[in-house]
Design a protein around this motif. Structure first.
Motif, short mmCIF file in Angstrom:
data_model
loop_
_atom_site.label_atom_id
_atom_site.label_comp_id
_atom_site.label_asym_id
_atom_site.label_seq_id
_atom_site.Cartn_x
_atom_site.Cartn_y
_atom_site.Cartn_z
N ASP A 98 0.98 -1.14 -0.18
CA ASP A 98 0.00 0.00 -0.08
C ASP A 98 0.84 1.35 0.03
OD1 ASP A 98 -2.35 -1.55 0.12
OD2 ASP A 98 -2.62 -1.53 2.27
N GLY A 99 2.05 1.23 -0.05
CA GLY A 99 3.02 2.35 -0.40
C GLY A 99 3.60 3.00 1.43
N ARG A 100 2.87 2.06 2.25
CA ARG A 100 3.33 2.62 3.74
C ARG A 100 4.52 1.86 4.42
NH1 ARG A 100 -2.28 3.34 6.91
NH2 ARG A 100 -3.69 4.64 5.24
N THR A 101 5.16 2.65 5.16
CA THR A 101 6.43 2.26 5.82
C THR A 101 6.24 1.31 6.94
OG1 THR A 101 7.61 4.34 5.17
CG2 THR A 101 8.56 3.14 6.54
N THR A 102 6.94 0.16 6.84
CA THR A 102 6.95 -0.81 7.96
C THR A 102 8.03 -1.05 8.44
OG1 THR A 102 7.06 -2.87 6.36
CG2 THR A 102 4.80 -2.04 6.82
N VAL A 103 8.15 -1.46 9.89
CA VAL A 103 9.35 -1.93 10.59
C VAL A 103 9.08 -2.85 11.66
CG1 VAL A 103 11.16 -0.94 12.04
CG2 VAL A 103 10.21 0.65 10.43
N GLY A 104 9.70 -3.99 11.01
CA GLY A 104 9.33 -5.32 12.31
C GLY A 104 10.36 -5.05 13.34
N PHE A 105 9.96 -5.60 14.52
CA PHE A 105 10.78 -5.49 15.65
C PHE A 105 10.55 -6.72 16.61
CE2 PHE A 105 6.60 -3.60 16.71
CZ PHE A 105 6.38 -3.86 17.94
N THR A 106 11.58 -7.01 17.48
CA THR A 106 11.47 -7.82 18.54
C THR A 106 11.48 -7.29 19.87
OG1 THR A 106 12.55 -9.58 17.11
CG2 THR A 106 12.70 -9.90 19.19
N VAL A 107 10.76 -7.99 20.71
CA VAL A 107 10.97 -7.45 22.04
C VAL A 107 11.47 -8.56 23.21
CG1 VAL A 107 9.24 -5.43 21.96
CG2 VAL A 107 8.68 -7.79 22.53
N ARG A 108 12.41 -8.22 24.11
CA ARG A 108 12.87 -9.56 24.96
C ARG A 108 12.06 -9.12 26.02
NH1 ARG A 108 14.61 -14.18 25.31
NH2 ARG A 108 15.83 -14.42 26.89
N ASN A 109 11.40 -10.14 26.62
CA ASN A 109 10.90 -10.30 27.95
C ASN A 109 11.83 -10.84 29.01
OD1 ASN A 109 9.41 -10.02 30.37
ND2 ASN A 109 7.81 -11.65 29.53
N THR A 110 12.40 -10.09 29.94
CA THR A 110 13.47 -10.31 30.87
C THR A 110 12.80 -10.52 32.41
OG1 THR A 110 14.10 -7.92 31.27
CG2 THR A 110 15.32 -8.98 29.85
N ALA A 111 11.35 -10.50 32.22
CA ALA A 111 10.90 -10.30 33.51
C ALA A 111 10.65 -11.91 33.96
CB ALA A 111 9.34 -9.87 33.73
N ASP A 112 10.09 -12.17 35.22
CA ASP A 112 10.04 -13.81 35.59
C ASP A 112 8.69 -14.43 35.18
OD1 ASP A 112 8.80 -12.42 37.43
OD2 ASP A 112 10.12 -13.20 39.19
N SER A 113 7.83 -13.64 34.47
CA SER A 113 6.38 -13.90 34.26
C SER A 113 6.17 -13.23 32.90
CB SER A 113 5.64 -13.32 35.08
OG SER A 113 5.45 -12.04 35.28
N ALA A 114 4.91 -13.92 32.38
CA ALA A 114 4.51 -13.36 31.02
C ALA A 114 4.18 -11.66 31.10
CB ALA A 114 3.37 -14.09 30.49
N LYS A 115 4.49 -10.94 30.24
CA LYS A 115 4.14 -9.66 30.19
C LYS A 115 3.97 -9.02 28.85
CE LYS A 115 5.55 -8.80 34.32
NZ LYS A 115 4.64 -8.33 35.40
N SER A 116 2.95 -7.99 28.46
CA SER A 116 2.95 -7.29 27.15
C SER A 116 3.62 -6.13 27.30
CB SER A 116 1.22 -6.92 27.16
OG SER A 116 0.67 -8.01 27.27
N PHE A 117 3.96 -5.75 25.93
CA PHE A 117 4.82 -4.49 25.70
C PHE A 117 3.82 -3.65 24.84
CE2 PHE A 117 7.42 -7.92 26.54
CZ PHE A 117 8.74 -7.43 27.04
N ALA A 118 4.27 -2.23 25.04
CA ALA A 118 3.66 -1.08 24.02
C ALA A 118 4.86 -0.60 23.53
CB ALA A 118 2.71 -0.22 24.71
N VAL A 119 5.20 -0.80 22.02
CA VAL A 119 6.31 0.10 21.68
C VAL A 119 5.95 0.99 20.77
CG1 VAL A 119 8.11 -0.56 20.11
CG2 VAL A 119 7.35 -2.14 21.75
N GLN A 120 6.43 2.20 21.08
CA GLN A 120 6.43 3.32 19.92
C GLN A 120 7.70 3.43 19.01
OE1 GLN A 120 7.00 7.28 21.86
NE2 GLN A 120 5.70 8.30 20.29
N VAL A 121 7.16 3.39 17.76
CA VAL A 121 8.04 3.35 16.65
C VAL A 121 8.08 5.00 16.05
CG1 VAL A 121 9.04 2.41 14.56
CG2 VAL A 121 8.18 1.02 16.36
N VAL A 122 9.12 5.57 15.79
CA VAL A 122 9.06 7.00 15.48
C VAL A 122 9.72 6.80 14.03
CG1 VAL A 122 9.90 9.16 15.57
CG2 VAL A 122 9.15 7.95 17.77
#
Length: 171
Positions: A98-122
């Motif tokens: 569609d002509g839009r810019t995309t960026v894949g990313f990986t987040v690493r959970n270093t906590a001792d339980s399952a967590k969610s992430f909110a990532v702002q890409v600029v």
């Protein structure tokens, strides 16, 4: 995108000038009349082109302001988030179908339980000017594991686009 419109506006200006000069040569007897008509057409077309470019710039500024506000709202919704910007790795920007810019990313959970992430890409141009920003949520990443996401610009971006992590919250 604005560059394409500016080139079209310039083409329209040149076409209008040429048409005016040719029309002036065929039906006026005064030597200054065709030049006067051409100058008038050029002035009028130039004003229209300037207005069009100003309108495009205003729309782009509004889109950036809207995206920035939305990203701020989404990050504000995260309660008890921990800054984990250093745990995010971005891939190189790409352009989707569609002509839009995309960026894949990986987040690493270093906590001792399952967590969610909110990532702002600029998204920025090569000079560092803000082009767009988005927030992507990656949910339920297992302890000591990684999760992936893809940020997609809110509109088409032109030129060289660079991506960076604005904020990253683990919650």
């Amino acid at each position: 995108m604005a560059g394409h419109r500016a080139r079209r506006a310039t083409g329209a200006v040149l076409t209008a000038v040429l048409a005016t000069v040719l029309a002036g040569c065929s039906d006026d007897t005064g030597a200054s009349s065709p030049a006067s008509k051409a100058a008038s057409a050029l002035e009028s077309a130039g004003a229209r082109a300037t207005d069009a470019i100003s309108s495009i710039a205003a729309q782009a500024s509004e889109a950036i302001a809207s995206a920035t506000a939305e990203a701020g709202r989404r990050l504000d919704e995260v309660k008890d988030g921990i800054d984990v910007k250093d745990d995010v790795r971005l891939e190189a920007p790409a352009t989707d179908a569609d002509g839009r810019t995309t960026v894949g990313f990986t987040v690493r959970n270093t906590a001792d339980s399952a967590k969610s992430f909110a990532v702002q890409v600029v998204f920025r141009d090569s000079g560092g000017k803000l082009l767009d920003t988005v927030v992507v949520t990656v949910s339920d990443v297992a302890a000591d594991a990684s999760g992936t996401g893809t940020a997609r610009s809110t509109h088409k971006l032109s030129g060289e686009v660079k991506a960076e992590v604005g904020k990253a919250l683990r919650y």
